[in-house]
Design a protein around this motif. Structure first.
Motif, PDB file in Angstrom:
ATOM      1  N   VAL A  46     -18.538  -5.115  10.452  1.00 21.17           N
ATOM      2  CA  VAL A  46     -17.665  -6.273  10.491  1.00 21.17           C
ATOM      3  C   VAL A  46     -16.652  -6.156  11.622  1.00 21.17           C
ATOM      4  O   VAL A  46     -16.101  -7.155  12.095  1.00 21.17           O
ATOM      5  N   TYR A  56     -19.067  -3.853   6.517  1.00 13.45           N
ATOM      6  CA  TYR A  56     -18.765  -5.008   5.674  1.00 13.45           C
ATOM      7  C   TYR A  56     -18.417  -4.625   4.237  1.00 13.45           C
ATOM      8  O   TYR A  56     -17.426  -5.126   3.684  1.00 13.45           O
ATOM      9  N   ARG A  88      -8.244 -12.683   3.274  1.00 18.06           N
ATOM     10  CA  ARG A  88      -9.068 -11.953   4.249  1.00 18.06           C
ATOM     11  C   ARG A  88      -8.277 -11.663   5.523  1.00 18.06           C
ATOM     12  O   ARG A  88      -8.397 -10.577   6.116  1.00 18.06           O
ATOM     13  N   TRP A  92      -7.309  -8.038   7.016  1.00 20.42           N
ATOM     14  CA  TRP A  92      -7.646  -7.705   8.407  1.00 20.42           C
ATOM     15  C   TRP A  92      -6.427  -7.163   9.150  1.00 20.42           C
ATOM     16  O   TRP A  92      -6.495  -6.122   9.799  1.00 20.42           O
ATOM     17  N   ASP A 698     -14.150  -7.771  16.877  1.00 17.15           N
ATOM     18  CA  ASP A 698     -13.993  -8.512  15.619  1.00 17.15           C
ATOM     19  C   ASP A 698     -15.259  -9.318  15.339  1.00 17.15           C
ATOM     20  O   ASP A 698     -15.553 -10.290  16.015  1.00 17.15           O
ATOM     21  N   ARG A 700     -15.956 -10.580  12.177  1.00 13.42           N
ATOM     22  CA  ARG A 700     -15.805 -11.217  10.863  1.00 13.42           C
ATOM     23  C   ARG A 700     -16.530 -12.552  10.770  1.00 13.42           C
ATOM     24  O   ARG A 700     -16.999 -12.935   9.689  1.00 13.42           O
TER      25      ARG A 700
END
Length: 704
Positions: A46, A56, A88, A92, A698, A700
């Motif tokens: 992720v 992840y 989320r 992060w 990143d 995501r």
């Protein structure tokens, strides 16, 4: 554990805003044990932060842990998508900070020892979180004995979940403490000199009133200046930083909107006509409405003046049980039934004592206390004195609990019912979301006839058949136009509205489209000049009340945009530059003296005033940001006219009309102020610099 609930309610906001970890693990399920190739590290990565791969499952576990904390703090059982997005993002940011700063803290020798944590949790220097959680609302003092009692009960009879929640709180305290140590180190490395403070004071103290002439760039047509290709390329090469771009995708799309048809309207009207007799005959109107209506039953009595003329005429000239309608109001068909009629006061004066269950140990304890206070008052004790002593509503407590006069619909429903339906000077106990109230109506206004209406409403909504028909239109469009060329031609031929959007990889919405994250993900997985497909392989995206068909038209990668991509912008910039030079020359030729009115007349312009400008100013009122003009002012003597100044919004001639010198000579106070500002800015910039120094990949957007 009632005490833990108190902590959640009283500390939820403070705890929630500090980023951290906690609580239960999230299990992905059988897929983790399936041996699927999906679990290969690169496919499940992720993110990669400073060379550390984040898988992840690990990141999702942190997200789930934070979600559980959020639920405990707010009392929620389910989270909507917008809340999940926020959680989320919080997870992060917490993860990035942890990885970026951990080595920094270690290199600097920064730690939080067990003795420090003990001191902040139960020692002599309680952390603000602990102070917030265990402050006695009656005294305003922190109850250290309550802290010790809570920790003891936590060891003896807390659930694993409760213990984990407390560990979460301790972790937040440790993280905040070590961040504070680092921030203090940064601040201590900064210093504002006396000379800097003196210069700042002088800049603040000297206020200038000016007159100026402005020739805006739009006063010269584009055709009056010419630019060559070499000028454009030279400007582009010298200003490439102006053309940095983020990664993005541009899509074109058409929507097929699902709207109720005339047939849906007629079907809704037919349904409400069919149930009218049943609605009129039913005795339990509240239950019937709550089961069958699109709007819930409202247990509210209303005066004639509060209703529309049409409904008021019906309600106050017919018997209880009468039904009016159906009638259409907006996008809804309605039936209105007279459910009850009463003579009620239009206002009430009352006083109350509010008891907070979180303070006294739960609702049972609050009800018991209310009952005790009721007994005391009935036996002659002063309501006002008890309100001042016990009520959590500090505003009314200072008035002996008196709330003054209030009308209908000004209080929460249970409170209103007790106040309006109770007898004057009698005591009533009721419960609301604010706690337990001991209420005493003291006076009532004039009684007037009021009606309670039961409204049966049915919204006009698209039927299943309507959905199917619109989907069929979208499906036909897709089947006939499976490439970008035919897609654009069909839009023109069928006179559809083509829309365009540019989105980033982590964007959640396309403006005007509900729940459009799937479309954004598809844009980053598709090819330019191709029709986009969702995760199921369909070219039709169902987004709210719309079916969407889209194509990817442009993929912009992060970096410096090419000359060809930004050529129109470069051309505008160069033309503005050349206009500035031409207007400056025009001004220079006209500026033959110090009389701005004469100069303005020759330039077909006007003289404007701007007052109270200092060296710290950033803009000119009614014009905008003009740092070049502000900077020039400090070099001018009074009544001196400047040379032409090429600014952001035009070219200027400026004259200082007067200067007002302030009297603030406190150099030490200014030095302290500048140090505080510098320290606050440096703390933020220090972390940003550390973050910029590491490589962050990143991914995501591939998972969410």
């Amino acid at each position: 554990m009632a005490t833990l609930q108190n902590i959640r309610n009283r500390g939820g906001l403070l705890v929630a805003i500090i980023i951290g970890l906690a609580l239960v693990a999230f299990i992905l399920g059988d897929i983790l044990n399936s041996g699927s190739s999906l679990l290969r590290p690169n496919q499940m990565k992720v993110a990669e932060i400073d060379g550390q791969s984040i898988q992840y499952p690990d990141f999702q576990r942190q997200v789930e842990e934070m979600a559980e904390i959020y639920k405990m703090n707010t009392g929620s059982t389910q989270l909507d998508e917008s809340t999940w997005v926020q959680i989320r993002e919080q997870a992060w940011q917490s993860l990035v900070r942890e990885i970026v700063m951990s080595d920094i803290y270690e290199d600097l020798g920064l730690t939080v020892t067990s003795d420090e944590l003990f001191d902040m949790v139960q020692g002599n220097n309680l952390h603000p979180i602990i102070q917030q959680l265990f402050r006695n609302p009656q005294t305003g003092q922190v109850d250290k004995s309550a802290v010790l009692q809570f920790l003891k009960s936590l060891e003896l009879n807390a659930t694993p979940q409760q213990k984990a929640y407390w560990l979460y709180i301790e972790q937040q305290i440790k993280e905040e403490r070590i961040q504070t140590k680092y921030n203090n180190l940064v601040r201590q490395g900064l210093y504002t000199t006396t000379a800097e403070a003196q210069n700042s004071l002088e800049a603040k103290n000297q206020q200038m009133n000016i007159q100026y002439i402005r020739l805006p760039y739009i006063s010269m047509p584009d055709s009056a200046v010419s630019v060559s290709e070499s000028e454009l390329k030279d400007y582009y090469n010298k200003h490439q930083d102006n053309y940095k771009q983020e990664e993005s995708r541009t899509i074109e799309y058409v929507t097929f909107d699902v709207k109720a048809t005339e047939a849906d309207d007629a079907a809704t009207l037919q349904w409400i006509e069919d149930v009218k007799d049943e609605f009129a005959s039913i005795s339990e109107s509240e239950q019937y409405v709550n089961v069958n209506s699109d709007v819930p039953f409202e247990d509210v009595y209303q005066k004639k003046e509060a209703l529309s003329d049409e409904i008021a005429e019906f309600a106050f000239n017919n018997e209880v049980g009468s039904v009016y309608g159906p009638f259409k109001e907006g996008n809804t068909y309605k039936l209105v039934k007279i459910d009850d009629m009463k003579d009620l006061p239009d206002s009430v004066q009352a006083r109350h004592i509010l008891i907070n269950p979180d303070v006294v140990g739960g609702y049972e304890a609050a009800l018991a206390l209310a009952d005790s206070l009721k007994g005391l008052i009935e036996n002659g004790a002063s309501f006002a004195a008890l309100a001042e002593q016990y009520s959590e509503d500090t505003g009314s407590a200072r008035q002996g609990g008196d709330l003054g006069w209030f009308g209908k619909n000004q209080m929460v429903k249970p409170f209103e019912d007790a106040a309006f339906n109770g007898q004057v000077n009698q005591l009533y106990t009721t419960t609301t979301q604010f706690g337990v109230h001991l209420i005493q109506p003291t006076r009532k206004g004039k009684e007037v006839k009021q009606v309670r209406l039961a409204t049966l409403a049915r919204n006009i909504e698209p039927s299943t058949q309507t959905y199917q028909n619109v989907y069929a239109q979208a499906s036909r469009f897709v089947s006939e136009n499976q490439d970008y060329k035919s897609f654009t031609e069909a839009i023109a031929n069928e006179k559809l509205t083509k829309k365009m959007a540019t989105v980033g990889e982590n964007d959640r919405l396309v403006a005007g489209l509900e729940d459009s994250r799937p479309l954004i993900r598809a844009a980053y997985q598709g090819d330019v000049k191709e029709i986009l497909h969702n995760s199921e392989g369909s070219a039709i995206f169902e987004l709210g009340e719309q079916f969407v068909v889209a194509a990817l038209t442009k993929a912009t990668e992060e970096g410096i945009a090419s000359f060809e991509e930004v050529k129109p912008r470069v051309e505008l910039a160069v033309k503005k530059l050349n206009k500035g030079k031409a207007l400056a020359q025009k001004m220079k030729e006209a500026a033959t003296g110090t009389d701005l009115e004469t100069i303005a007349e020759s330039l077909d312009a006007e003289v404007n005033d701007a007052n109270g400008l200092t060296f710290n100013s950033t803009s000119i009122p009614a014009v905008g940001m003009e740092p070049a003009v502000i900077g020039t002012l400090s070099t001018l003597s009074q009544d001196e006219v400047s040379s032409p100044i090429i600014g952001n919004n035009g070219v200027y001639l400026v004259k200082v009309v007067s200067v007002i010198n302030g009297t603030d000579q406190d150099v030490q106070a200014e030095q302290n102020r500048l140090s505080q500002v510098l320290g606050s800015r440096a703390v933020y910039q220090a972390y940003e610099a550390q973050k910029d120094a590491v490589e962050i990949e990143d991914n995501r957007a591939k998972f969410y």
